[in-house]
Design a protein around this motif. Structure first.
Motif, PDB file in Angstrom:
ATOM      1  N   GLU A   1       0.824  -1.221   0.000  1.00 44.73           N
ATOM      2  CA  GLU A   1       0.000   0.000   0.000  1.00 44.73           C
ATOM      3  C   GLU A   1       0.856   1.268   0.000  1.00 44.73           C
ATOM      4  O   GLU A   1       0.493   2.260  -0.613  1.00 44.73           O
ATOM      5  N   VAL A   2       1.994   1.232   0.708  1.00 43.54           N
ATOM      6  CA  VAL A   2       2.814   2.453   0.772  1.00 43.54           C
ATOM      7  C   VAL A   2       4.021   2.401  -0.166  1.00 43.54           C
ATOM      8  O   VAL A   2       4.738   3.393  -0.305  1.00 43.54           O
ATOM      9  N   GLY A   3       4.257   1.240  -0.768  1.00 45.32           N
ATOM     10  CA  GLY A   3       5.386   1.128  -1.697  1.00 45.32           C
ATOM     11  C   GLY A   3       6.732   1.286  -1.005  1.00 45.32           C
ATOM     12  O   GLY A   3       7.668   1.847  -1.572  1.00 45.32           O
ATOM     13  N   THR A   4       6.837   0.819   0.231  1.00 46.27           N
ATOM     14  CA  THR A   4       8.095   0.949   1.011  1.00 46.27           C
ATOM     15  C   THR A   4       8.395  -0.380   1.685  1.00 46.27           C
ATOM     16  O   THR A   4       7.467  -1.068   2.124  1.00 46.27           O
TER      17      THR A   4
ATOM     18  N   VAL B   1       1.302   3.030   8.524  1.00 48.65           N
ATOM     19  CA  VAL B   1      -0.078   2.693   8.918  1.00 48.65           C
ATOM     20  C   VAL B   1      -0.905   3.976   9.002  1.00 48.65           C
ATOM     21  O   VAL B   1      -2.050   4.027   8.538  1.00 48.65           O
ATOM     22  N   GLN B   2      -0.314   5.007   9.612  1.00 50.56           N
ATOM     23  CA  GLN B   2      -1.055   6.271   9.768  1.00 50.56           C
ATOM     24  C   GLN B   2      -1.323   6.922   8.413  1.00 50.56           C
ATOM     25  O   GLN B   2      -2.384   7.500   8.195  1.00 50.56           O
ATOM     26  N   GLU B   3      -0.362   6.773   7.504  1.00 51.23           N
ATOM     27  CA  GLU B   3      -0.544   7.357   6.165  1.00 51.23           C
ATOM     28  C   GLU B   3      -1.722   6.684   5.439  1.00 51.23           C
ATOM     29  O   GLU B   3      -2.580   7.350   4.865  1.00 51.23           O
ATOM     30  N   VAL B   4      -1.774   5.351   5.500  1.00 50.69           N
ATOM     31  CA  VAL B   4      -2.867   4.637   4.811  1.00 50.69           C
ATOM     32  C   VAL B   4      -4.208   4.942   5.490  1.00 50.69           C
ATOM     33  O   VAL B   4      -5.227   5.122   4.827  1.00 50.69           O
ATOM     34  N   PHE B   5      -4.178   5.058   6.810  1.00 53.65           N
ATOM     35  CA  PHE B   5      -5.398   5.433   7.546  1.00 53.65           C
ATOM     36  C   PHE B   5      -5.935   6.777   7.030  1.00 53.65           C
ATOM     37  O   PHE B   5      -7.119   6.908   6.707  1.00 53.65           O
ATOM     38  N   ARG B   6      -5.028   7.748   6.900  1.00 55.06           N
ATOM     39  CA  ARG B   6      -5.457   9.077   6.412  1.00 55.06           C
ATOM     40  C   ARG B   6      -5.979   8.978   4.978  1.00 55.06           C
ATOM     41  O   ARG B   6      -6.985   9.589   4.640  1.00 55.06           O
TER      42      ARG B   6
END
Ligand SMILES: Cc1cc2nc3c(=O)[nH]c(=O)nc-3n(C[C@H](O)[C@H](O)[C@H](O)COP(=O)(O)OP(=O)(O)OC[C@H]3O[C@@H](n4cnc5c(N)ncnc54)[C@H](O)[C@@H]3O)c2cc1C
Length: 392
Positions: free
Chosen positions: A85-88, A158-163
């Motif tokens: 999801e974050v590509g990292t 996790v916080q980035e995907v939540f936002r």
């Protein structure tokens, strides 16, 4: 002329208190299930005052208790999903060895939890991983699936995907009061919010917070020394990319619960710590009344002399972290016994990071009134006597 400010939104489907790894994953699952979710954090993010900061945590399939090992395939899958999801990259596979006396029942439990885990005697371990020196009668169980999670990066992810899924994070807002009811009201230093579902994942601060809801949970915050030990010669302890993580069961010359991670965050320094700490108040974590050296450092030095002779015997770097322990070191994942729309996730007892994707899923399922994906008996609040105070 300045644009008029939007009035602050105050009602949500769910509120999560505490943006450590457990609260953030709970909020992530809720947002993915289309619940309008508010994640509240007392400190400005990112911060290093709780339990989820730092760069590394061990993830492993091996667990003496079956109820955790059964969750691990789901955990690995969810961590990989987050990476996509974050590509990292959030995980590096290094393997892990559990060191213990041959025939030890807990070691046998570990071997069984891997299906039929590979056992290495002292000579085989030294051949595979020359940095380790076992004593006579000691062996290692190898978990080749294990590795290191990049903790700070994972928490941000996790916080980035939540936002991205429409979730709201409000940091720098300490929760001061919780009023239970069909709709729960939460008062912070910055506002008043309402939601029909509340999830409390406040780490070492959970005890006082739930006491205001008539619950006395046996949660003990502990201060943990996080120590990094320099290699005598670079890579002498075989700390390159192939070096595994390790953890000890009771060894002839070292106690249960010493663990280590290869040199990843600081070049040439191996992280070796003791899964043990001293009682603390989370708001006074760094106050050291004596200023004296801590007994754990001596114990780790002696372990290193015997078992990891390629490392210097004094730590080069010391940092601090918090555990929140329950008496049996199993988590608390349950509804409040009296207010069923208040869910509590606490007592992660120094081993909760790897399991956070599943913890978040379970807390989300509890708050949605769904049947949880795993047996929740080991995590129930009522396994502890007298938790409900008479006053409420
Ligand atoms: C040194 C160390 C090594 C570890 N190693 C491993 C490992 O190798 N593998 C592993 O799986 N686990 C490991 N762990 C355990 C793991 O890191 C923890 O179980 C996990 O981070 C706990 O997360 P949490 O969200 O419960 O707590 P926290 O990260 O502390 O989050 C709780 C949050 O709630 C906030 N909060 C509290 N009160 C309020 C309030 N009133 N209002 C608003 N916000 C509030 C806090 O500020 C905090 O940010 C380790 C822990 C430590 C300390």
């Amino acid at each position: 002329m300045a644009a008029p400010t939007q009035p602050q939104k105050t009602t949500y489907d769910a509120i999560v208190i505490g943006a450590g790894i457990q609260g953030s994953f709970t909020a992530y699952h809720l947002a993915q299930r289309n619940r309008d979710t508010l994640l509240l954090e007392q400190f400005i993010l990112p911060h290093s005052r709780g339990s989820s900061h730092g760069q590394s945590r061990i993830i492993r399939s091996v667990y003496p208790q079956e109820y955790y090992s059964r969750m691990m395939p789901d955990c690995f899958r969810l961590w990989q999903q987050l990476e996509a999801e974050v590509g990292t990259h959030l995980y590096r596979q290094t393997g892990l060895v559990v060191l213990g006396p041959a025939g030890d029942p807990e070691l046998e439990g570990c071997r069984r939890s891997l299906g039929d885990g590979q056992v290495l005697d002292a000579a085989a371990l030294a051949r595979h991983f020359p940095g380790f020196r076992l004593q006579a009668g000691e062996v290692a169980v190898l978990d080749s699936t294990a590795g290191v999670l990049f903790a700070d990066r994972a928490l941000r992810a996790v916080q980035e995907v939540f936002r991205r899924h429409g979730g709201t994070v409000r940091d720098g807002e300490k929760v001061l009061r919780i009023e239970p009811g069909a709709v729960v009201t939460v008062t912070t230093t910055g506002g008043v919010y309402q939601a029909p579902q509340l999830i409390i994942t406040a780490g070492a601060w959970t005890g006082p917070l739930v006491e205001s809801l008539g619950l006395r949970l046996p949660l003990q915050p502990l201060r943990i020394d996080v120590c990094y030990w320099r290699e005598k010669e670079p890579k002498s302890a075989n700390t390159g990319s192939v070096s595994p993580c390790f953890l000890t069961l009771g060894l002839s010359q070292a106690p249960h619960g010493i663990y280590g991670l290869p040199a990843l965050e600081y070049p040439g320094m191996v992280k070796v710590c003791h899964h043990h700490g001293s009682r603390t108040d989370p708001d006074k974590r760094d106050q050291d009344p004596s200023g004296a050296d801590r007994p754990d450092i001596g114990l780790l030095s002696s372990f290193i002399s015997s078992y990891l002779p390629g490392l210097e015997t004094q730590p080069a770097v010391r940092e601090t972290c918090l555990y929140t322990n329950t008496p049996d070191e199993d988590f608390i994942l349950d509804r409040h016994p009296k207010f069923s729309n208040i869910i509590i996730g606490a007592g992660f007892s120094g081993h909760g990071f790897k399991l956070a994707p599943v913890v978040g899923k379970l807390l989300c399922e509890l708050s949605l009134g769904e049947k949880p994906s795993y047996n929740m008996a080991p995590f129930s609040i009522t396994r502890f006597p007298d938790v409900l105070q008479a006053a409420l």
